[in-house]
Design an enzyme around this catalytic site. Structure first.
Site, mmCIF file in Angstrom:
data_model
loop_
_atom_site.group_PDB
_atom_site.id
_atom_site.type_symbol
_atom_site.label_atom_id
_atom_site.label_comp_id
_atom_site.label_asym_id
_atom_site.label_seq_id
_atom_site.Cartn_x
_atom_site.Cartn_y
_atom_site.Cartn_z
ATOM 1 N N SER A 258 3.581 1.291 -1.408
ATOM 2 C CA SER A 258 3.026 0.085 -1.062
ATOM 3 C C SER A 258 1.541 0.228 -1.164
ATOM 4 O O SER A 258 0.890 1.089 -0.979
ATOM 5 C CB SER A 258 3.421 -0.278 0.650
ATOM 6 O OG SER A 258 2.631 -1.306 0.901
ATOM 7 N N ALA B 286 -10.098 2.965 1.304
ATOM 8 C CA ALA B 286 -10.236 2.104 2.538
ATOM 9 C C ALA B 286 -10.385 0.815 2.326
ATOM 10 O O ALA B 286 -11.351 0.219 2.257
ATOM 11 C CB ALA B 286 -11.463 2.703 3.389
ATOM 12 N N ILE B 287 -9.152 0.158 1.894
ATOM 13 C CA ILE B 287 -8.919 -1.093 1.496
ATOM 14 C C ILE B 287 -9.129 -2.077 2.526
ATOM 15 O O ILE B 287 -9.624 -3.232 2.565
ATOM 16 C CB ILE B 287 -7.634 -1.432 0.465
ATOM 17 C CG1 ILE B 287 -7.629 -0.345 -0.564
ATOM 18 C CG2 ILE B 287 -7.423 -2.872 0.092
ATOM 19 C CD1 ILE B 287 -8.676 -0.364 -1.475
ATOM 20 N N GLY B 288 -8.491 -1.777 3.842
ATOM 21 C CA GLY B 288 -8.254 -2.467 5.037
ATOM 22 C C GLY B 288 -7.400 -3.501 5.007
ATOM 23 O O GLY B 288 -7.624 -4.614 5.420
ATOM 24 N N ASN C 77 6.454 -4.352 2.557
ATOM 25 C CA ASN C 77 5.982 -3.529 3.772
ATOM 26 C C ASN C 77 5.294 -4.394 4.478
ATOM 27 O O ASN C 77 4.599 -5.435 4.146
ATOM 28 C CB ASN C 77 4.810 -2.638 2.847
ATOM 29 C CG ASN C 77 4.330 -1.659 3.712
ATOM 30 O OD1 ASN C 77 3.488 -2.175 4.711
ATOM 31 N ND2 ASN C 77 4.595 -0.408 3.597
ATOM 32 N N CYS D 232 -1.353 2.503 8.839
ATOM 33 C CA CYS D 232 -2.837 2.310 7.927
ATOM 34 C C CYS D 232 -4.094 2.735 8.679
ATOM 35 O O CYS D 232 -4.421 2.634 10.002
ATOM 36 C CB CYS D 232 -3.056 0.912 7.610
ATOM 37 S SG CYS D 232 -4.180 0.475 6.544
ATOM 38 N N THR E 298 -1.276 8.358 3.906
ATOM 39 C CA THR E 298 -2.531 8.973 3.527
ATOM 40 C C THR E 298 -3.036 9.803 4.685
ATOM 41 O O THR E 298 -3.031 9.405 5.882
ATOM 42 C CB THR E 298 -3.475 7.900 2.925
ATOM 43 O OG1 THR E 298 -3.891 7.209 3.967
ATOM 44 C CG2 THR E 298 -3.007 7.370 1.526
ATOM 45 N N THR F 175 -0.595 6.547 -6.152
ATOM 46 C CA THR F 175 -1.642 6.754 -6.628
ATOM 47 C C THR F 175 -1.678 7.119 -8.233
ATOM 48 O O THR F 175 -2.179 6.583 -9.023
ATOM 49 C CB THR F 175 -2.716 7.967 -6.243
ATOM 50 O OG1 THR F 175 -2.697 7.582 -4.900
ATOM 51 C CG2 THR F 175 -4.083 8.044 -6.897
#
Lengths: 318, 366
Positions: A21, A70-72, A99, A130, A193, A270
């Site tokens: 995801s 750190a997309i948030g 997800n 997250c 992560t 990744t």
């Protein structure tokens, strides 16, 4: 062609490759670059009840053999997901796992409940870990809350497999894994992560606007293998709960490692950014490996790692 | 859903030429490559992907031969992710396609690229992103490039083919100008902002240039934006109150640009087609095109908006994927409050990789 199919909590997947995801968009973003019909399953970007803009840039930074993000949880939100993305997902040539992320019990329950009636959704993966959003409750590191959340979501999602994606940022991942299984999870995915940080030495500032981010990529693979192995032996095997292994998977050798450690399926994250076709290549590599090793069913590999002290499966001596 | 327009390709290095301090022109040859336009970019792997991804490499060793440890990350950092590079030019020859990439060595990936030899393999992915919207046939194109933002301007100049254009190129110092300053071309005065045909890459397309250096080591001394302002003032395109001259033309140019972009932005990225733009005639107002450091581009956008000129900006953002999945290359754009995404807000993040890299200056909030 050897049998690459695996059974993930009742989902029969043609092969063990999934997407992670947040690294593969909502549906067809990679259609030009990979054969989506050869995916075991596609896992969407995290969906939250409300639309989210995400964090300020800079949102990513490359580190040695890895990257921080750190997309948030930037995403279109449940309403637009149903209107705009579900019609696309109906056309996907492979099983789709959605997800879901949230900040409260109600968030998760409402979003997951909306998935129950969707034919095109084969299963749901809960993002409880997250590390890049500051608002709301923390679920991923709190065993009691995690068990309660899993139970509440399972109630509104009786007909679909529920996968819970575990955070590695805990003291003992088997504790959260056990809580999740007790709450009724059908499968576990690990690991998400690792919370990490990188510093711009010239500006003396964090390189991410969010200060910290999640570390992914080959750098985390050995830790992920260890966690999968531990959870498999301590919790998942005896409970009959399959594991989706992830964390630095790039090539078929990585997939074999995860499966030996106890993963029923593996997810590529990744590595998709560099080579979106890598899941397809992993399948080719797995087939060649099975031929060479004389493995007829890929699922026979799952958890077949022998540790010192294990009883040998078959003694070579009479 | 497969558009067959974008793919992963393995190219052969046809040339790798140092242009000036830290800058190289890499010429990549391929048998075939989809049609491209100025503004578009490719993702280049700053390492040999085959070494890492060869499934058989573990057993590819014979006794008596040193094992091949290339690609094993020991003490040497490797570029894990690809890096985005705008196209600086393209030639279609009987043998295939040649792509020009001009880059500056700033890290592990570009350092690896600078050491490539003719014949080496390079893995690329693309073409990606949207494109510059060309000006109307009678409209003047003003190209403003700063440092390593100059390359996409070269490709744009190539495509302008005979249309009226003028290029402003700025750098910190003469040694950092990745351009061919024509032999015999004397340095124009340090206060000269008159375009002259002194950059080979632009002059061959009939485009005169103004070179600026921050330290005055060549051409106009100061920022490229200062020379640009004085040039525009000289054309009579002065700072004006909003709502005056050119407003209608500006609006029509912006809507033209948006019409050309929505064909790709509204659909899924997989059907993004660089060819879908229909170039419609617009006004005779000059159009500004810019790429370079962000403070420079912001200033160019301000200069354009103060004069009611349309301005197209190719932004640069850190990118992991280039395909719209990692969500890292976001940039803030203005939008109507009632429109999606993020209803109720007057801004939204757009992605430089799939919504851009080219944006209208008037839309950007940065």
């Amino acid at each position: 062609m050897p049998d690459l199919s695996v059974n993930l909590a009742g989902l029969r997947l043609a092969n063990p490759t999934l997407t992670c995801s947040g690294t593969c968009g909502y549906a067809f973003e990679y259609a030009d670059f990979m054969d989506l019909s050869r995916l075991g399953a596609f896992v969407t970007k995290s969906i939250t009840r409300e639309e989210r803009a995400g964090n300020e840039p800079a949102r990513i930074v490359e580190t040695r053999a890895g990257m921080l993000n750190a997309i948030g949880l930037a995403n279109v939100g449940l309403e637009r997901f149903l209107n705009e993305k579900v019609p696309l997902l109906r056309q996907m040539p492979c099983p789709v796992i959605v997800n879901v992320a949230g900040h409260s019990f109600d968030d998760y329950v409402e979003t997951c409940g909306a998935m129950e009636g969707l034919d095109c959704v084969a299963g749901v993966e809960l993002n409880v870990s997250c590390p890049n959003v500051k608002d709301g409750l923390t679920f991923g590191t709190h065993p009691g809350r995690l068990k309660e959340l899993t139970a509440q979501v399972k109630k509104v999602l009786p007909s679909k497999p529920l996968i819970v994606k575990l955070s590695p940022n805990v003291e003992d991942v088997t504790v959260t894994a056990r809580a999740t299984v007790e709450g009724g999870a059908d499968a576990l995915s690990l690991v998400n992560t690792f919370t990490a940080m990188a510093i711009d030495i010239h500006k003396r500032r964090p390189r991410l606007a969010n200060v910290t981010g999640g570390l992914s990529g080959p750098a985390i693979k050995p830790i992920a293998i260890h966690m999968v192995s531990r959870v498999y032996r301590a919790v998942a095997k005896s409970a009959g709960v399959p594991i989706v292994g992830m964390g630095g998977v790039q090539v078929w050798q990585d997939a074999v490692e995860f499966m030996l450690a106890g993963a029923t399926a593996v997810a590529v994250g990744t590595a998709l950014f560099v080579d979106p076709a890598s899941p397809n290549k992993i399948c080719d590599g797995l087939a060649a490996y099975m031929k060479k090793q004389g493995v007829e069913k890929l699922s026979d590999l799952v958890g077949s790692l022998e540790l010192p002290g294990d009883q040998p499966k078959t003694s070579p001596y009479p | 859903m497969h558009s067959a327009l974008r793919e992963q390709f393995v190219c052969t290095v046809l040339g790798n030429v140092p242009l000036c301090r830290e800058h190289y022109r890499l010429v990549l040859g391929l048998r075939e490559f989809p049609a491209t336009d100025p503004g578009q970019f490719i993702q280049i792997a700053g390492r040999d992907l085959d070494i890492d991804y060869n499934p058989e490499r573990e057993i590819d060793w014979e006794p008596g031969r040193a094992p091949d440890v290339r690609g094993k990350e020991l003490m040497t950092p490797l570029a894990m992710l690809r890096r985005p590079f705008s196209l600086a030019g393209r030639r279609d020859t009987p043998d295939g396609v040649e792509l020009d990439i001009i880059h500056r060595v700033v890290g592990v990936a570009t350092e690896w690229m600078s050491r490539l030899n003719v014949g080496d393999a390079v893995h690329i992915l693309g073409p990606l992103g949207n494109r510059f919207h060309l000006p109307a046939p009678e409209g003047l194109a003003i190209l403003v490039g700063g440092g390593v933002g100059i390359p996409p301007m070269l490709y744009l100049a190539e495509r302008l083919a005979g249309q009226e254009g003028v290029a402003f190129c700025g750098a910190l110092t003469r040694d950092l100008l990745p351009l061919t300053i024509l032999a015999g071309g004397r340095s124009p005065g340090i206060d000269s902002f008159e375009p002259v045909a002194n950059i080979g890459e632009f002059a061959k397309h009939g485009i005169a240039s103004v070179i600026t250096t921050d330290d005055g080591s060549y051409g106009f001394r100061g920022f490229v934006t200062q020379a640009l302002e004085r040039y525009l003032d000289g054309l009579g395109l002065r700072v004006q109150d909003s709502g005056k001259r050119g407003e209608g033309d500006l609006k029509s140019q912006i809507s033209d640009f948006k019409a050309s972009q929505t064909t790709s932005a509204a659909s899924s990225p997989s059907v993004l087609s660089p060819q879908s733009s229909v170039l419609r005639p617009s006004s005779v107002l000059p159009t500004l095109y810019t790429c370079g450091p962000e403070p420079m581009m912001k200033r160019v956008a301000d200069i354009a908006s103060a004069r009611g000129l349309p301005c197209q900006i190719a932004v640069e953002r850190a990118m992991a994927c280039g395909m719209g999945t990692c969500q890292s290359c976001c940039i803030r754009v203005r939008k109507p409050v009632d429109s999606v995404p993020l209803k109720g807000r007057d801004w939204a993040y757009r992605l430089a990789c799939t919504d851009g890299p080219v944006f209208m200056g008037s839309d950007l909030l940065w």
